[in-house]
Design a protein around this motif. Sequence first.
Motif, PDB file in Angstrom:
ATOM      1  N   UNK A 125     -19.484  14.761  12.001  1.00  0.00           N
ATOM      2  CA  UNK A 125     -18.449  14.130  11.011  1.00  0.00           C
ATOM      3  C   UNK A 125     -19.215  13.546   9.982  1.00  0.00           C
ATOM      4  N   UNK A 126     -18.475  13.218   9.073  1.00  0.00           N
ATOM      5  CA  UNK A 126     -18.807  12.082   7.699  1.00  0.00           C
ATOM      6  C   UNK A 126     -18.826  11.069   7.758  1.00  0.00           C
ATOM      7  N   UNK A 127     -19.353  10.445   7.011  1.00  0.00           N
ATOM      8  CA  UNK A 127     -20.325   9.185   7.081  1.00  0.00           C
ATOM      9  C   UNK A 127     -18.051   8.105   6.462  1.00  0.00           C
ATOM     10  N   UNK A 128     -17.359   9.148   6.023  1.00  0.00           N
ATOM     11  CA  UNK A 128     -16.262   8.337   5.211  1.00  0.00           C
ATOM     12  C   UNK A 128     -15.512   7.900   6.533  1.00  0.00           C
ATOM     13  N   UNK A 129     -15.329   9.469   7.808  1.00  0.00           N
ATOM     14  CA  UNK A 129     -14.354   9.514   8.772  1.00  0.00           C
ATOM     15  C   UNK A 129     -14.838   8.509   9.391  1.00  0.00           C
ATOM     16  N   UNK A 130     -16.106   8.351   9.792  1.00  0.00           N
ATOM     17  CA  UNK A 130     -16.188   7.603  11.029  1.00  0.00           C
ATOM     18  C   UNK A 130     -16.020   6.292   9.936  1.00  0.00           C
ATOM     19  N   UNK A 131     -16.373   5.765   9.064  1.00  0.00           N
ATOM     20  CA  UNK A 131     -15.834   3.784   8.424  1.00  0.00           C
ATOM     21  C   UNK A 131     -14.401   4.036   8.680  1.00  0.00           C
ATOM     22  N   UNK A 132     -13.270   5.390   8.888  1.00  0.00           N
ATOM     23  CA  UNK A 132     -12.226   5.398   9.021  1.00  0.00           C
ATOM     24  C   UNK A 132     -11.567   4.701  10.165  1.00  0.00           C
ATOM     25  N   UNK A 133     -12.970   5.624  11.269  1.00  0.00           N
ATOM     26  CA  UNK A 133     -12.639   5.246  12.140  1.00  0.00           C
ATOM     27  C   UNK A 133     -12.825   3.796  12.779  1.00  0.00           C
ATOM     28  N   UNK A 134     -13.656   2.917  12.775  1.00  0.00           N
ATOM     29  CA  UNK A 134     -14.880   1.547  12.425  1.00  0.00           C
ATOM     30  C   UNK A 134     -13.471   0.965  11.806  1.00  0.00           C
ATOM     31  N   UNK A 135     -12.616   1.136  10.733  1.00  0.00           N
ATOM     32  CA  UNK A 135     -11.937   0.106  10.303  1.00  0.00           C
ATOM     33  C   UNK A 135     -10.565   0.209  11.135  1.00  0.00           C
ATOM     34  N   UNK A 136     -10.044   1.249  12.034  1.00  0.00           N
ATOM     35  CA  UNK A 136      -8.958   0.861  12.709  1.00  0.00           C
ATOM     36  C   UNK A 136      -9.946  -0.624  14.103  1.00  0.00           C
ATOM     37  N   UNK A 137     -10.594  -0.173  13.843  1.00  0.00           N
ATOM     38  CA  UNK A 137     -11.936  -0.691  15.051  1.00  0.00           C
ATOM     39  C   UNK A 137     -11.520  -2.570  14.930  1.00  0.00           C
ATOM     40  N   UNK A 138     -11.786  -2.692  13.693  1.00  0.00           N
ATOM     41  CA  UNK A 138     -11.583  -4.343  13.112  1.00  0.00           C
ATOM     42  C   UNK A 138     -10.505  -4.689  13.256  1.00  0.00           C
ATOM     43  N   UNK A 139      -9.752  -4.324  13.351  1.00  0.00           N
ATOM     44  CA  UNK A 139      -7.887  -4.566  13.283  1.00  0.00           C
ATOM     45  C   UNK A 139      -7.855  -5.367  14.599  1.00  0.00           C
ATOM     46  N   UNK A 140      -8.574  -4.644  16.178  1.00  0.00           N
ATOM     47  CA  UNK A 140      -8.514  -5.208  16.874  1.00  0.00           C
ATOM     48  C   UNK A 140      -9.680  -6.328  17.881  1.00  0.00           C
ATOM     49  N   UNK A 141     -11.138  -6.468  16.249  1.00  0.00           N
ATOM     50  CA  UNK A 141     -11.513  -6.232  17.400  1.00  0.00           C
ATOM     51  C   UNK A 141     -12.093  -7.488  16.141  1.00  0.00           C
ATOM     52  N   UNK A 142     -12.433  -9.093  15.948  1.00  0.00           N
ATOM     53  CA  UNK A 142     -12.984  -9.847  15.296  1.00  0.00           C
ATOM     54  C   UNK A 142     -14.491  -9.982  15.706  1.00  0.00           C
ATOM     55  N   UNK A 143     -15.819  -8.872  16.155  1.00  0.00           N
ATOM     56  CA  UNK A 143     -16.484  -8.781  16.352  1.00  0.00           C
ATOM     57  C   UNK A 143     -17.034  -7.640  14.796  1.00  0.00           C
ATOM     58  N   UNK A 144     -15.798  -7.776  14.825  1.00  0.00           N
ATOM     59  CA  UNK A 144     -16.495  -6.430  14.023  1.00  0.00           C
ATOM     60  C   UNK A 144     -15.631  -7.216  12.465  1.00  0.00           C
ATOM     61  N   UNK A 145     -14.442  -7.207  12.373  1.00  0.00           N
ATOM     62  CA  UNK A 145     -13.810  -7.360  11.330  1.00  0.00           C
ATOM     63  C   UNK A 145     -14.154  -8.009  10.272  1.00  0.00           C
TER      64      UNK A 145
END
Length: 428
Positions: A125-145
Amino acid sequence: MSPAGETGTSSTPPRANASNQGGSKIEFTPYSRGASVISENISLVGVQVKEVRPWIQRDIEQAKQCKADAMLQALLQRASCAPCAPKTKQPELLQKCLKGVLPVCNGQVSNGTVAKIFWGEAGRTSEPKILDKVEEITKVHPTVEGHIPELFWCHAFTNSACAIREALGVPESSMSSRMLYILVFRRLYPITKLNGKDLFDVWRQCILCHLTLWKEGVHHRDISPGSLLWYRKNGRLIGVLNDYDLSSLANAVGPQGNERTGTVPFMALDLLTKEGQQGKAKYLYRHDLESFMWVFAWICFRYRQGVLLLRRSRPLDEWATSHAIACGVKKLAFLTNLSHYLPADFRTSQSTIDLSLLALLVDCFRVLQAANSNRADDMYHNLVVELGWMEGTYEQIDAEETVSDMDDFLGKFTGTKAWVKLSNTLPL
């Protein structure tokens, strides 16, 4: 990617899965050099580059080593050879590579950004796709945003390493292929520039971000000083967990479970064994968390006030020049006799914060030592049961971790006296 000069040598710490070949016309070391061959060989094809900016040169040099790098060097050298060029696809392939690389090398990226050029496995899985998933997680988790890298632009070349090798007639074209990626990020600062409670604060923020991502199915798998960065916002330092090119997604299809990834000096002891390097140990959250501890020791023992110490004052340098199993032996010796490695100024420092960091190091490695000791006891128990010397239950040491297991393991560190004391000095 490790910061420039991270090891104090001309190379960065070796990747666990880096190539180690010699004897061919194209020589390279087992250390990370990455796609620096691009900038080094541009002149071979008559293309003038007025300036290769220090930051892009650094990032090119820190990309991970792979056979595709040697392939690209062969491409550049052979394409510049007049007798062989006209009847092959070499010029076309070369221009496709240079078209993407040259604008970056010529500085057509603003000063507030940094480019990363690397060869990634086509099947991963490419880094850009990983970062897309990470970006989704930021929307619900302040520890990631706010704690992830900001990707401005990316490009993946459609010609894979296999296609270029085929056009060149380079052997081993049946090997797993790689793709050349260029990613442009917001410029951040390396954690090695920090000290005292700022160092602890950024490091701690990255740990909390990492835990949330792991629980949400993004497994980083390559914690090193280069993957821990920071920026300043409203007077506060914000830690950023960087570098997802070796990461995997928990629900990804394909061979992304046990293959050895990571940067050797910071890998968990379980993985720096013969069995671990053969992929016989399942990669778990605790392995990444242990890597955070090795990174913290690396920085505390090798830097002062953000400056790399002189070589004679750096006791851990040999970790960066040892192969995986030898490094594991050296790190085990460190774990069982930490006081022997303490820098002289740590012993005489009157600084309260220096003493607090030293206390944190001692507490964290005490936890690691206890955890390793407990796993060793479990292994001996399993061996005795397997040999029939006693009755009992065989315990699966590499069983799947639960969320509770992750929280409990991190809690052993965050619950130490030194961690709590340092946490109380941080702004709310």
